[in-house]
Scaffold this active site. Structure first.
Site, PDB file in Angstrom:
ATOM      1  N   GLU A   9       0.823  -1.195   0.000  1.00  0.00           N
ATOM      2  CA  GLU A   9       0.000   0.000   0.000  1.00  0.00           C
ATOM      3  C   GLU A   9       0.869   1.261   0.000  1.00  0.00           C
ATOM      4  O   GLU A   9       1.821   1.362   0.780  1.00  0.00           O
ATOM      5  CB  GLU A   9      -0.899   0.000   1.247  1.00  0.00           C
ATOM      6  CG  GLU A   9      -2.053   0.932   1.127  1.00  0.00           C
ATOM      7  CD  GLU A   9      -2.283   1.725   2.387  1.00  0.00           C
ATOM      8  OE1 GLU A   9      -1.603   1.463   3.385  1.00  0.00           O
ATOM      9  OE2 GLU A   9      -3.128   2.620   2.346  1.00  0.00           O
ATOM     10  N   CYS A  98      -2.038  -7.110   7.969  1.00  0.00           N
ATOM     11  CA  CYS A  98      -1.723  -5.689   8.101  1.00  0.00           C
ATOM     12  C   CYS A  98      -1.518  -5.301   9.573  1.00  0.00           C
ATOM     13  O   CYS A  98      -2.388  -5.534  10.410  1.00  0.00           O
ATOM     14  CB  CYS A  98      -2.837  -4.846   7.492  1.00  0.00           C
ATOM     15  SG  CYS A  98      -2.474  -3.094   7.573  1.00  0.00           S
ATOM     16  N   GLY A 200       8.773 -12.712   2.699  1.00  0.00           N
ATOM     17  CA  GLY A 200       9.553 -11.995   3.708  1.00  0.00           C
ATOM     18  C   GLY A 200      11.038 -12.022   3.418  1.00  0.00           C
ATOM     19  O   GLY A 200      11.662 -13.085   3.430  1.00  0.00           O
TER      20      GLY A 200
HETATM   21  C1  LIG Z   1       5.020  -0.037   2.123  1.00  0.00           C
HETATM   22  C2  LIG Z   1       4.404  -1.392   2.354  1.00  0.00           C
HETATM   23  C3  LIG Z   1       3.040  -1.546   2.181  1.00  0.00           C
HETATM   24  C4  LIG Z   1       2.444  -2.807   2.382  1.00  0.00           C
HETATM   25  N1  LIG Z   1       1.103  -2.961   2.122  1.00  0.00           N
HETATM   26  C5  LIG Z   1       0.553  -4.196   2.187  1.00  0.00           C
HETATM   27  C6  LIG Z   1      -0.799  -4.427   1.779  1.00  0.00           C
HETATM   28  O1  LIG Z   1      -1.506  -3.532   1.299  1.00  0.00           O
HETATM   29  N2  LIG Z   1      -1.291  -5.690   1.930  1.00  0.00           N
HETATM   30  C7  LIG Z   1      -0.541  -6.724   2.418  1.00  0.00           C
HETATM   31  O2  LIG Z   1      -1.030  -7.853   2.527  1.00  0.00           O
HETATM   32  N3  LIG Z   1       0.745  -6.542   2.776  1.00  0.00           N
HETATM   33  C8  LIG Z   1       1.307  -5.320   2.654  1.00  0.00           C
HETATM   34  N4  LIG Z   1       2.629  -5.154   2.962  1.00  0.00           N
HETATM   35  C9  LIG Z   1       3.439  -6.326   3.332  1.00  0.00           C
HETATM   36  C10 LIG Z   1       4.122  -6.930   2.094  1.00  0.00           C
HETATM   37  O3  LIG Z   1       3.166  -7.426   1.179  1.00  0.00           O
HETATM   38  C11 LIG Z   1       5.072  -8.081   2.490  1.00  0.00           C
HETATM   39  O4  LIG Z   1       4.328  -9.058   3.165  1.00  0.00           O
HETATM   40  C12 LIG Z   1       6.201  -7.591   3.386  1.00  0.00           C
HETATM   41  O5  LIG Z   1       6.771  -6.401   2.902  1.00  0.00           O
HETATM   42  C13 LIG Z   1       7.300  -8.659   3.521  1.00  0.00           C
HETATM   43  O6  LIG Z   1       7.796  -9.022   2.253  1.00  0.00           O
HETATM   44  P1  LIG Z   1       9.149  -8.387   1.636  1.00  0.00           P
HETATM   45  O7  LIG Z   1      10.230  -8.568   2.661  1.00  0.00           O
HETATM   46  O8  LIG Z   1       9.375  -9.176   0.378  1.00  0.00           O
HETATM   47  O9  LIG Z   1       8.888  -6.938   1.385  1.00  0.00           O
HETATM   48  C14 LIG Z   1       3.238  -3.911   2.787  1.00  0.00           C
HETATM   49  C15 LIG Z   1       4.606  -3.726   2.987  1.00  0.00           C
HETATM   50  C16 LIG Z   1       5.200  -2.498   2.763  1.00  0.00           C
HETATM   51  C17 LIG Z   1       6.686  -2.361   2.967  1.00  0.00           C
END
Ligand SMILES: Cc1cc2nc3c(=O)[nH]c(=O)nc-3n(C[C@H](O)[C@H](O)[C@H](O)COP(=O)(O)O)c2cc1C
Length: 311
Positions: A9, A98, A200
């Protein structure tokens, strides 16, 4: 192997989704979340969140986009899920991860992980409401404060009829702090029969292989790693480890800048551009240098001139 671009988001909006998926490698994308309280949103709300619905639910490069809903009212979630699917969403994803206080106060997102039954009710209602061949997926964390209910939550999602489950390998309490617990994903995978998508801290091809080995699933969701390395999914698929140089990134940045400037969706194009450069600092020294030049900038014209001179 299935590679999914994560919902983020305020970060992975339609522009970034378009640019990142255009680099190849992704099977589908999950949209930013739509917060459902108690009413059925009109189509315009869905189109604003996910403009790809106006182009058969796909990004420009043809990657399907799945709308994500967040909420705890089964009936309202089901009604909005039906609408998302009618408008062309590639299935429906339900957000149980979230960490936002505002969202959690209204009984949505990660707070629901305290009560597996509440996950069951929402997934069940959505599953029953949408056609049987439509994917209903859920995304959760390992737990709220600890992981004691992690297997119960995963089992509740499965029992309610979800097609697949994505797990961000951290609790809500952990936020985004290290370490990520890929080993817990292995436990969940052994506990459920539906596909598990690991999520993650997968930020390189080496991370992908380590995660696959520990979590025991080839399917992953890439979030911040794909923002820092827009070619990551393609590299994972091709088994290449040498990431493209900065000169491969600058055309994407230039296109992003043009798009956010032209878009009526963005009130703060400067902020959006700086946000992406800030992420890229962690992968490219050239982005760090650019960041030092642009970080204090607030005006479109001045940022435009800086970018023209320095990219
Ligand atoms: C800026 C930001 C916004 C996020 N918004 C959402 C969202 O709208 N829905 C959701 O399920 N996860 C959201 N997440 C979590 C990510 O989808 C993901 O689970 C998390 O960043 C871990 O994965 P990564 O290490 O690959 O970034 C958000 C993460 C970030 C950093």
């Amino acid at each position: 192997m299935r590679l999914v671009l994560a919902p983020m988001e305020g970060l992975a909006d339609v522009h970034l989704r378009r640019l990142i998926t255009a680099q190849g490698g992704f099977d589908w994308v999950v949209s930013e979340f739509l917060r459902v309280v108690d009413r059925l949103y009109p189509a315009s709300v869905f189109y604003k969140l996910c403009p790809e619905l106006l182009q058969q639910g796909r990004t420009e490069s043809g990657v399907p986009v799945r709308v994500q809903l967040l909420g705890s009212d089964p009936e309202a979630m089901a009604a909005n899920a039906v609408r998302a699917v009618e408008l062309g969403s590639y299935g429906v994803d339900i957000n149980f991860g979230c960490p936002s206080r505002t969202v959690n106060r209204r009984q949505g997102g990660a707070v629901m992980l305290k009560e597996p039954e509440s996950l069951y009710r929402v997934v069940r209602a959505v599953r029953e409401a949408v056609p049987g061949d439509v994917v209903v997926s859920a995304k959760m964390r390992l737990g709220y404060e600890d992981t004691s209910l992690m297997l119960d939550n995963a089992a509740a999602v499965e029992a309610a009829g979800a097609t697949e489950l994505t797990v961000h390998a951290r609790t809500r309490l952990q936020g985004y702090a290290p370490p990520v617990h890929w080993e817990a994903l292995g436990e969940i995978r052994r506990h459920i029969k539906i596909p598990l998508i690991a999520n993650g801290d997968i930020c390189s091809v080496a991370d992908y292989h380590r995660c696959v080995q520990i979590a025991g699933t080839p399917d992953v969701m890439l979030g911040r790693g794909a923002v820092r390395w827009p070619f990551l999914a393609q590299q994972i698929r091709a088994g290449e480890t040498a990431m493209p140089s900065w000169s491969g990134i600058t055309p994407l940045l230039q296109r992003f800048w043009q798009e956010v400037n032209a878009s009526h969706l963005h009130k703060d194009p400067v902020g959006r551009m700086k946000q992406w450069i800030n992420y890229l600092r962690q992968s490219y020294p050239e982005a760090e240098a650019l960041w030092c030049l642009v970080r204090a900038e607030k005006k479109v014209e001045r940022l435009d001139a800086l970018l023209l001179r320095n990219m």
